[in-house]
Design an enzyme around this catalytic site. Structure first.
Site, PDB file in Angstrom:
ATOM      1  N   ASP A 199       0.815  -1.212   0.000  1.00 33.26           N
ATOM      2  CA  ASP A 199       0.000   0.000   0.000  1.00 33.26           C
ATOM      3  C   ASP A 199       0.858   1.276   0.000  1.00 33.26           C
ATOM      4  O   ASP A 199       1.854   1.352   0.722  1.00 33.26           O
ATOM      5  CB  ASP A 199      -0.875  -0.022   1.264  1.00 33.26           C
ATOM      6  CG  ASP A 199      -1.845   1.141   1.346  1.00 33.26           C
ATOM      7  OD1 ASP A 199      -2.782   1.180   0.532  1.00 33.26           O
ATOM      8  OD2 ASP A 199      -1.664   2.012   2.226  1.00 33.26           O
ATOM      9  N   GLU A 263       1.797  -0.314  -4.888  1.00 28.94           N
ATOM     10  CA  GLU A 263       0.848   0.741  -5.238  1.00 28.94           C
ATOM     11  C   GLU A 263       1.583   2.060  -5.316  1.00 28.94           C
ATOM     12  O   GLU A 263       1.894   2.673  -4.297  1.00 28.94           O
ATOM     13  CB  GLU A 263      -0.285   0.859  -4.210  1.00 28.94           C
ATOM     14  CG  GLU A 263      -1.367   1.812  -4.708  1.00 28.94           C
ATOM     15  CD  GLU A 263      -2.105   2.600  -3.644  1.00 28.94           C
ATOM     16  OE1 GLU A 263      -3.147   3.189  -3.964  1.00 28.94           O
ATOM     17  OE2 GLU A 263      -1.643   2.659  -2.499  1.00 28.94           O
TER      18      GLU A 263
HETATM   19  C1  GLC Z   1      -4.038   3.434  -0.505  1.00 21.29           C
HETATM   20  C2  GLC Z   1      -5.339   2.675  -0.433  1.00 21.29           C
HETATM   21  C3  GLC Z   1      -6.414   3.591   0.071  1.00 21.29           C
HETATM   22  C4  GLC Z   1      -6.030   4.052   1.450  1.00 21.29           C
HETATM   23  C5  GLC Z   1      -4.641   4.694   1.454  1.00 21.29           C
HETATM   24  C6  GLC Z   1      -4.113   4.828   2.833  1.00 21.29           C
HETATM   25  O1  GLC Z   1      -4.070   4.433  -1.452  1.00 21.29           O
HETATM   26  O2  GLC Z   1      -5.633   2.109  -1.678  1.00 21.29           O
HETATM   27  O3  GLC Z   1      -7.662   2.968   0.094  1.00 21.29           O
HETATM   28  O4  GLC Z   1      -6.963   4.972   1.934  1.00 21.29           O
HETATM   29  O5  GLC Z   1      -3.696   3.921   0.751  1.00 21.29           O
HETATM   30  O6  GLC Z   1      -3.741   3.582   3.356  1.00 21.29           O
END
Ligand code: GLC
Ligand code: MG
Length: 521
Positions: A199, A263
């Site tokens: 994440d 991500e």
């Molecule tokens: C990422 C997740 C999102 C979350 C953020 C903080 O972007 O996909 O849903 O709110 O991280 O963890």
């Protein structure tokens, strides 16, 4: 030999909204286990499950209070073990969401960190003295609105949070933090998981000198307030690459090609850095550019070529159309073009990730203000930033709440979503679900679509076309997509294998909103 994840299709499960098994209105792990056969029939290879760890749910699980357990709302560790066993029995791999950038503010590490300025865990998070005027240490902004700094009155310092104040950022410069967080990977690897989606990796480390972010001249009112600044000092810092390499060393030490996905919302040139030198980074840094590129044949052809050309030696591509943070594809481009998008996603070179409900053609569901759950919408209302509309429950069958729950769902189901349920679409050969099954079956059957090279990417008017070639026997498949509403001539000699219209089209003409896969003579 290709790794399993190169030929795989990943399906994202947002556990709160997949299937409830105990009537509390919130989906859970036994619910996912009960619905695994949907994924088998669909024809995907792996499921990535968004966080289910103990959490105060300020950000619905992305605020983790204990990395090595299951929140009671989702079940218990034994339910998780049953889920993994049931998935593996069916040949499905399981990928977890790993949240290294921050924890919940109720995590014992943060509770200890906040307790005193001199405690051993103080440096596990990012603490700074106030500015001379008593305000925040610098101008950094939270992704979810407001300052990224919150004052802890008891100890007189500010802590940094890229997201909510309830999501304090860990200090990855501290070796003890690194060691503790790498142990989290080991805990789940030991339990049999096949990989991780990491994440918010672009936020992992901030500028050591805490310099201000510069203003963003392109920001306009109506856009996210966090975009007022260019996040030059808070995102994509070079020092985070060794941390990714450390994660990769841990997963590489386990047998069975455990997958690491990152991500990272970054331009293509910066994204490529996240593959790492010589296989030290992510196997798949998520490519979100289909979400941000205008839905036009020329723009998408250009994106495909630019992305493919930028890939480092040996790097494997990947594509994403949507997720739990972004408007659903049908709401972005309409139901007819969403079928084209499905064919695009599932015939491009690289590992695709499908978000739950995309296979049903679900739309964004308007959420009345009184029912809003997403903290982003609550903090920055009215700009359309809230993510509840894309997180509403899955419709399964003709039953109260479409079979999602026997109770009151945590978010309402879309009014028209019962008609789009899995059961309603399963036996209709022209449904969105059937199209996804057909595409996934074709992809499984045709090595050209899963592992073959991509060639001859072209756009002419509304038509986007490219070819894929079978690495074994050299057969060539043409993918031709009509991104517009008028028929288009098509010069191709061969046999149609699949049309988004369900019936077989002609190889010399694309109907309005038609996508075709043709085996070239
Ligand atoms: C990422 C997740 C999102 C979350 C953020 C903080 O972007 O996909 O849903 O709110 O991280 O963890
Ligand atoms: Mg439940």
């Amino acid at each position: 030999m290709a790794a399993w994840w190169q030929g795989a299709v990943i399906y994202q499960v947002y556990p709160r909204s997949f299937q409830d098994s105990d009537g509390d209105g919130v989906g859970d792990l036994p619910g996912i286990t009960a619905r695994l056969d949907h994924l088998v029939h669909l024809g995907v290879d792996a499921l990535w499950i968004s966080p289910f760890y103990p959490s105060p749910m300020a950000d619905f699980g992305y605020d983790v209070a204990d990395h090595c357990d299951v929140d009671p709302v989702f079940g218990r560790l034994a339910d998780f073990d049953r889920l993994v066993a049931a998935a593996h029995d069916r040949g499905l791999r399981v990928i977890l969401d790993y949240v290294p950038n921050h924890t919940a503010d109720t995590h014992p590490w943060f509770v200890a960190s906040r307790a005193s300025r001199t405690g051993p865990k103080r440096d596990w998070y990012v603490w700074r003295d106030p500015a001379p005027d008593g305000g925040p240490p610098n101008n950094w902004l939270s992704e979810f609105g407001g300052s990224a700094w919150t004052l802890d009155a008891a100890t007189g310092q500010y802590f940094y949070h890229a997201y909510l104040p309830q999501q304090p950022d860990l200090n990855w410069r501290n070796p003890d933090v690194q060691a503790a967080m790498l142990d989290v990977l080991r805990f789940w690897l030991e339990r049999g998981v096949d990989g991780f989606r990491v994440d918010a990796i672009h936020h992992l480390i901030e500028d050591a000198a805490f310099r201000d972010n510069p203003p963003n001249p392109d920001w306009r009112p109506g856009q996210s307030p966090a975009r007022r600044l260019i996040r030059a000092r808070t995102m994509d810092q070079p020092e985070l690459q060794p941390a990714i390499a450390a994660m990769r060393r841990v997963t590489d030490a386990w047998p069975g090609e455990r997958l690491l996905i990152g991500e990272a919302w970054l331009p293509i040139d910066r994204l490529m850095v996240y593959y790492g030198e010589g296989g030290t980074g992510f196997h798949l840094p998520f490519n979100f550019h289909l979400i941000t590129t205008p839905w036009q044949a020329g723009a998408i052809a250009e994106l495909i070529c630019r992305y493919e050309a930028a890939l480092p030696e040996g790097a494997w591509p990947n594509w994403v159309l949507g997720n739990h943070d972004r408007s659903r594809i049908v709401s972005r481009i309409g139901p007819e073009q969403a079928r084209i998008a499905a064919m695009l996603l599932l015939t491009l070179r690289g590992t695709p990730t499908l978000y739950q409900g995309e296979e049903l053609g679900l739309t964004d569901v308007p959420i009345p203000p009184a029912l809003v759950q997403d903290p982003w919408e609550k903090r920055v209302p009215g700009l359309g930033l809230g993510r509840d509309p894309v997180r509403t429950p899955m419709p399964w069958q003709d039953a109260p709440q479409a079979g999602f729950t026997t109770g009151t769902p945590w978010l309402p189901l879309g009014e028209d979503h019962a008609a789009l349920s899995v059961a309603a679409q399963a036996h209709d050969p022209r449904s969105m679900l059937s199209l996804h099954r057909d595409l996934l079956m074709l992809r499984r059957r045709e090595g050209a679509l899963s592992l073959g090279p991509i060639m001859a990417v072209r756009a002419a008017g509304d038509v986007l076309r490219y070819e894929r070639q079978d690495p074994q026997d050299g057969r060539r498949l043409l993918v031709a997509l009509n991104l517009g509403g008028t028929a288009q001539p098509l010069e191709a000699r061969g046999a149609p294998l699949l049309s988004t219209h369900g019936d077989y089209g002609s190889p010399s003409r694309l109907r309005p909103h038609e996508g075709l896969v043709i085996e070239l003579d």
